[in-house]
Scaffold this motif. Sequence first.
Motif, mmCIF file in Angstrom:
data_model
loop_
_atom_site.group_PDB
_atom_site.id
_atom_site.type_symbol
_atom_site.label_atom_id
_atom_site.label_comp_id
_atom_site.label_asym_id
_atom_site.label_seq_id
_atom_site.Cartn_x
_atom_site.Cartn_y
_atom_site.Cartn_z
ATOM 1 N N ARG A 78 0.833 -1.205 0.000
ATOM 2 C CA ARG A 78 0.000 0.000 0.000
ATOM 3 C C ARG A 78 0.870 1.259 0.000
ATOM 4 N NH1 ARG A 78 -5.168 0.275 3.656
ATOM 5 N NH2 ARG A 78 -5.500 1.927 2.112
ATOM 6 N N ASP A 81 1.587 2.259 -3.442
ATOM 7 C CA ASP A 81 0.467 2.840 -4.192
ATOM 8 C C ASP A 81 -0.528 3.441 -3.199
ATOM 9 O OD1 ASP A 81 -1.175 3.591 -6.272
ATOM 10 O OD2 ASP A 81 -2.141 1.624 -6.439
ATOM 11 N N PRO A 82 -0.127 4.516 -2.522
ATOM 12 C CA PRO A 82 -0.992 5.094 -1.483
ATOM 13 C C PRO A 82 -2.261 5.703 -2.078
ATOM 14 C CG PRO A 82 0.886 6.527 -1.920
ATOM 15 C CD PRO A 82 1.118 5.257 -2.687
ATOM 16 N N ARG A 84 -3.584 8.513 -1.681
ATOM 17 C CA ARG A 84 -3.441 9.935 -2.006
ATOM 18 C C ARG A 84 -1.957 10.274 -2.034
ATOM 19 N NH1 ARG A 84 -5.883 12.507 3.549
ATOM 20 N NH2 ARG A 84 -7.303 10.730 3.366
ATOM 21 N N VAL A 85 -1.609 11.407 -2.588
ATOM 22 C CA VAL A 85 -0.216 11.846 -2.601
ATOM 23 C C VAL A 85 0.234 12.086 -1.160
ATOM 24 C CG1 VAL A 85 1.399 13.638 -3.351
ATOM 25 C CG2 VAL A 85 -0.426 12.885 -4.885
ATOM 26 N N TRP A 270 11.234 3.157 -4.721
ATOM 27 C CA TRP A 270 10.702 4.423 -5.215
ATOM 28 C C TRP A 270 11.765 5.112 -6.062
ATOM 29 C CZ3 TRP A 270 6.383 7.714 -3.278
ATOM 30 C CH2 TRP A 270 5.461 7.001 -2.509
ATOM 31 N N PRO A 308 6.733 4.093 -7.829
ATOM 32 C CA PRO A 308 6.117 5.340 -7.383
ATOM 33 C C PRO A 308 7.176 6.443 -7.349
ATOM 34 C CG PRO A 308 6.357 3.798 -5.555
ATOM 35 C CD PRO A 308 6.689 3.036 -6.802
ATOM 36 N N PRO A 335 -1.871 15.574 -9.243
ATOM 37 C CA PRO A 335 -2.076 14.124 -9.423
ATOM 38 C C PRO A 335 -2.625 13.748 -10.800
ATOM 39 C CG PRO A 335 -2.921 14.859 -7.304
ATOM 40 C CD PRO A 335 -2.633 16.091 -8.097
ATOM 41 N N LYS A 342 3.633 10.052 -6.173
ATOM 42 C CA LYS A 342 2.909 9.561 -5.004
ATOM 43 C C LYS A 342 3.380 10.228 -3.708
ATOM 44 C CE LYS A 342 0.581 6.619 -7.499
ATOM 45 N NZ LYS A 342 -0.868 6.822 -7.738
ATOM 46 N N ALA A 343 4.396 11.077 -3.796
ATOM 47 C CA ALA A 343 4.871 11.789 -2.599
ATOM 48 C C ALA A 343 5.510 13.096 -3.025
ATOM 49 C CB ALA A 343 5.861 10.946 -1.806
ATOM 50 N N TRP A 381 -6.981 18.020 -4.493
ATOM 51 C CA TRP A 381 -6.514 16.729 -4.990
ATOM 52 C C TRP A 381 -7.496 15.615 -4.588
ATOM 53 C CZ3 TRP A 381 -0.632 16.947 -3.420
ATOM 54 C CH2 TRP A 381 -0.021 17.990 -4.126
#
Length: 381
Positions: A78, A81-82, A84-85, A270, A308, A335, A342-343, A381
């Motif tokens: 997870r 692939d979270p 949300r950002v 990442w 990510p 996004p 993703k971050a 977002w």
Amino acid sequence: MRTSSRIIVAIGALAGGVAGVIALTAFNTASAGPFESALEGMATAIRSVEHRLRERITGPGRRRHLEWFEEVRADRSRLADPPRVLLGAYADSLPESPDGVLRLEQALGTTFPLVQLYVAWGDKPEHAFPRRTVTTLSNMGSAAVITWEPWLSVFDNARHPHLPLRQMRDRHGLASVARGDYDFYIDRWAADAAAVRHPVFVRFAHEMNDPYRYPWGPQHNSKEEFIAAWRHVVQRFRAVGAHNVIWVWSPHVAYEYWDLYYPGDDYVDWAATGVLNYGPIAQWSRWWTFDDIFGGDKYARLAAFGKPVMIAEFGSLAVGGDRAVWYREALERLPERYPAVKALLFFEVGSDQTVTLQTIDWAIAEDPDVAPAVRGAIPRW
């Protein structure tokens, strides 16, 4: 047991732990290595108890706003692939205090699941794995992102006579890392990282393709030496069970051929890069938009690795343009425009002299124009 009794017990445990640390330190102040790690572990345990006690008295506070992140960080799949950002920041009050990060959170009206630290290699206490800070951040609901910088010349020759003299170490220094010459340090760091059990992002030897900034760059090392060093470090961590470490590969995408430094899918979790707009403060720089720095072919090539993507240093100076507009345009529908991201970590540094002789200011928490612009963009977002 009544609340007051529990508090008394907790305070007693804290006092006993502190006394134990003092006694152990007095017993042998010259010790190093495992002894230092034991002291650090005891101090971390004391701080954790202290945090739980404070939370019991005052309430969960900040952590309550990150309840959604608890399930995410508990599962590596997870985290890749979270939902949300993942926002975060580095502030120059760290590691001594998280106050700079907390001020930025308040200014932006958000709570960061990620907090970044910078740790150099070396023999001193500040070069050890920052267990207390990582544990404190975890207790606050966040995960640490550690930019881990292999400054090989910092190690003391008297303590490590097998190493070359300081002035000789940078030349093919990463080949020396790959051979195992620095395993005495890597293994201790890895064991301490494994002991915290929480997920920890490690951004090792960032911007390894920049020939001007760091001694681990291409002016001293080949891409093959970097890849060999990276893989060796990852393997040493895995050998001691540090599977909670998430490896962040972070080239400087403004230079060509950065993708040739990729260590391989099995060694990278990442992919990251920095997005910093320096404006016209030097001959090599001008006012760059976010899309100028990160967009187009740069983003496409970074996303093509299938990992990510993290924007590990995000910010703009005020000189040369409208900084509020820069942030608003950068964050607007980010996004959607850059779905692999993703971050994103703000670079909240008010006094930076790492690139130029002049002191430059990236901080935005107290900027009356920028903070509202960011605050207005990120909730969409």
